[in-house]
Design a protein around this motif. Structure first.
Motif, PDB file in Angstrom:
ATOM      1  N   PHE A 175     -14.530  54.862  37.609  1.00 43.65           N
ATOM      2  CA  PHE A 175     -13.971  54.325  38.920  1.00 43.65           C
ATOM      3  C   PHE A 175     -12.882  53.463  38.300  1.00 43.65           C
ATOM      4  O   PHE A 175     -13.177  52.149  37.887  1.00 43.65           O
ATOM      5  CB  PHE A 175     -14.838  53.910  39.788  1.00 43.65           C
ATOM      6  N   ASP A 176     -11.537  53.754  38.256  1.00 45.07           N
ATOM      7  CA  ASP A 176     -10.585  52.997  37.746  1.00 45.07           C
ATOM      8  C   ASP A 176      -9.855  52.226  38.855  1.00 45.07           C
ATOM      9  O   ASP A 176      -9.218  53.111  39.713  1.00 45.07           O
ATOM     10  CB  ASP A 176      -9.543  53.745  36.914  1.00 45.07           C
ATOM     11  N   THR A 177      -9.819  50.986  39.047  1.00 44.62           N
ATOM     12  CA  THR A 177      -9.557  50.237  40.495  1.00 44.62           C
ATOM     13  C   THR A 177      -7.988  50.514  40.480  1.00 44.62           C
ATOM     14  O   THR A 177      -7.716  50.732  41.635  1.00 44.62           O
ATOM     15  CB  THR A 177      -9.764  48.923  40.290  1.00 44.62           C
ATOM     16  N   CYS A 178      -7.346  50.300  39.371  1.00 41.16           N
ATOM     17  CA  CYS A 178      -5.871  50.598  39.425  1.00 41.16           C
ATOM     18  C   CYS A 178      -5.287  52.011  39.977  1.00 41.16           C
ATOM     19  O   CYS A 178      -4.540  52.380  40.969  1.00 41.16           O
ATOM     20  CB  CYS A 178      -5.203  50.325  38.070  1.00 41.16           C
ATOM     21  N   HIS A 179      -6.231  53.052  39.423  1.00 42.35           N
ATOM     22  CA  HIS A 179      -5.891  54.481  39.756  1.00 42.35           C
ATOM     23  C   HIS A 179      -6.252  54.642  41.295  1.00 42.35           C
ATOM     24  O   HIS A 179      -5.609  55.454  41.757  1.00 42.35           O
ATOM     25  CB  HIS A 179      -6.571  55.284  38.793  1.00 42.35           C
ATOM     26  N   VAL A 180      -7.547  54.290  41.485  1.00 42.97           N
ATOM     27  CA  VAL A 180      -8.048  54.732  43.021  1.00 42.97           C
ATOM     28  C   VAL A 180      -6.946  53.969  44.152  1.00 42.97           C
ATOM     29  O   VAL A 180      -6.739  54.570  44.900  1.00 42.97           O
ATOM     30  CB  VAL A 180      -9.453  53.957  43.241  1.00 42.97           C
ATOM     31  N   LYS A 223       1.531  55.740  40.678  1.00 40.29           N
ATOM     32  CA  LYS A 223       2.256  55.298  39.605  1.00 40.29           C
ATOM     33  C   LYS A 223       1.479  55.157  38.234  1.00 40.29           C
ATOM     34  O   LYS A 223       2.023  55.655  37.249  1.00 40.29           O
ATOM     35  CB  LYS A 223       3.205  53.903  39.873  1.00 40.29           C
ATOM     36  N   ASP A 224       0.555  54.404  38.471  1.00 41.71           N
ATOM     37  CA  ASP A 224      -0.540  54.062  37.412  1.00 41.71           C
ATOM     38  C   ASP A 224       0.203  53.041  36.148  1.00 41.71           C
ATOM     39  O   ASP A 224       0.494  53.544  35.014  1.00 41.71           O
ATOM     40  CB  ASP A 224      -0.963  55.290  36.525  1.00 41.71           C
ATOM     41  N   ARG A 225       0.434  52.137  36.707  1.00 40.93           N
ATOM     42  CA  ARG A 225       0.830  50.802  35.733  1.00 40.93           C
ATOM     43  C   ARG A 225      -0.079  49.595  36.046  1.00 40.93           C
ATOM     44  O   ARG A 225      -0.309  49.110  37.001  1.00 40.93           O
ATOM     45  CB  ARG A 225       2.472  50.235  36.029  1.00 40.93           C
ATOM     46  N   HIS A 226      -0.673  49.434  34.970  1.00 37.75           N
ATOM     47  CA  HIS A 226      -1.930  48.338  35.107  1.00 37.75           C
ATOM     48  C   HIS A 226      -1.186  46.768  35.084  1.00 37.75           C
ATOM     49  O   HIS A 226      -0.166  46.798  34.212  1.00 37.75           O
ATOM     50  CB  HIS A 226      -2.895  48.427  33.825  1.00 37.75           C
ATOM     51  N   ALA A 227      -1.677  46.083  35.681  1.00 37.09           N
ATOM     52  CA  ALA A 227      -1.369  44.620  35.694  1.00 37.09           C
ATOM     53  C   ALA A 227      -2.600  43.752  35.287  1.00 37.09           C
ATOM     54  O   ALA A 227      -3.782  44.210  35.480  1.00 37.09           O
ATOM     55  CB  ALA A 227      -0.843  43.952  37.005  1.00 37.09           C
TER      56      ALA A 227
HETATM   57 ZN    ZN Z   1      -4.111  53.989  33.931  1.00 33.44          ZN
END
Ligand code: ZN
Ligand code: FE
Ligand code: FE
Length: 277
Positions: A175-180, A223-227
């Motif tokens: 479970f990727d929090t940015c992706h979800v 979008k999928d840009r991590h911060a």
């Molecule tokens: Zn990503």
């Protein structure tokens, strides 16, 4: 127990990663199993791997969350790209047995205009070719942001893949929090609702690991840009609620935030301070 870590370089082997993790108070980590450009992977030194297995047990490490190369696309239109994906995953799973019982996470793939239905079939085909009943590694499908033609942008798509795989007791979800969030699931205002939906559609027993990232973009942006933690649209409070959620406690948490090693150490410290045992 909070199992938390970040991506580390595998170039010096497992013990080097274990020591580096311990230095930053991490007790799990992620690493790329091979160069994303393809080609053959560096041989694993069995003594290094065995030494690490002992070190990880002595230091109460959680499960590792290895990451397949980004260039692996199980549902490419080009058969050569699909063959690379199949062969690289099969080889990686053999190599993973040097450190038994860990996780191997991969991006399901991009269907490149063939349609999600075709993509789902091709991803399931690959898993049916590669997974074995004997392997000790659990392969994780990562939840995706839905950028371009990514498959796995919804819980339903992940469920459809899992349903088509015969040996699906070797399959789980990361479970990727940015992706979800970028995929349109509001983990800021309704984490309980999102996890309830995950449970209804996939089953929380399949949720094995968390990629903890803030997002540079707004809900549903695809979008999928991590911060960095606390520097994006998700925010530190919501991410602290994720690691403390009763249904997620105990899962390995991997940071994939844009940081150097000192930045990762600070985020690990901050999250440990905000974790209630
Ligand atoms: Zn990503
Ligand atoms: Fe990933
Ligand atoms: Fe991720």
């Amino acid at each position: 127990m909070l199992y938390i870590g970040c991506h580390l370089s595998s170039s010096k082997g497992y013990m080097a990663m274990g020591n580096q993790a311990a230095e930053i108070d991490a007790n799990t980590f992620a690493f790329f199993t091979r160069n994303p450009r393809g080609g053959s992977a560096k041989a694993i030194n069995p003594e290094d791997a065995a030494g690490f297995v002992k070190f990880a047990a002595e230091n109460n490490f959680g499960k590792l969350v290895a990451h397949a190369p980004y260039t692996m696309n199980a549902c490419a239109a080009d058969e050569n790209i699909r063959r690379f994906a199949r062969e690289a995953m099969a080889d990686d799973l053999v190599r993973m047995e040097a450190t038994p019982g860990n996780y191997y996470n991969f991006h399901p793939g991009s269907h490149v205009k063939q349609g999600a239905d075709v993509g789902i079939e091709l991803i399931a085909d690959q898993l049916n070719t590669v997974l074995t009943a004997e392997q000790s590694t659990i392969v994780l499908l990562e939840t995706m942001a839905g950028k371009g033609s990514e498959v796995g942008r919804s819980f339903e798509e992940l469920r459809e893949i899992i349903d088509r795989v015969r040996i699906n007791n070797k399959l789980g979800v990361c479970f990727d929090t940015c992706h979800v969030w970028d995929g349109g699931y509001d983990i800021v205002n309704d984490l309980d609702g999102v996890l309830g939906e995950f449970d209804r559609i996939i089953g929380l027993d399949k949720l094995k690991a968390i990629h903890l990232n803030d997002s540079m973009n707004s809900l549903g942006a695809h979008k999928d840009r991590h911060a960095k933690i606390g520097e994006g649209h998700i925010g530190a409070d919501a991410l602290i609620r994720v690691i403390n959620h009763p249904k997620l406690r105990g899962l390995p948490v991997i940071l994939e935030t844009p940081n150097d090693i000192e930045g990762y150490a600070r985020e690990i410290k901050f999250l440990r301070e905000n974790y209630s045992d």
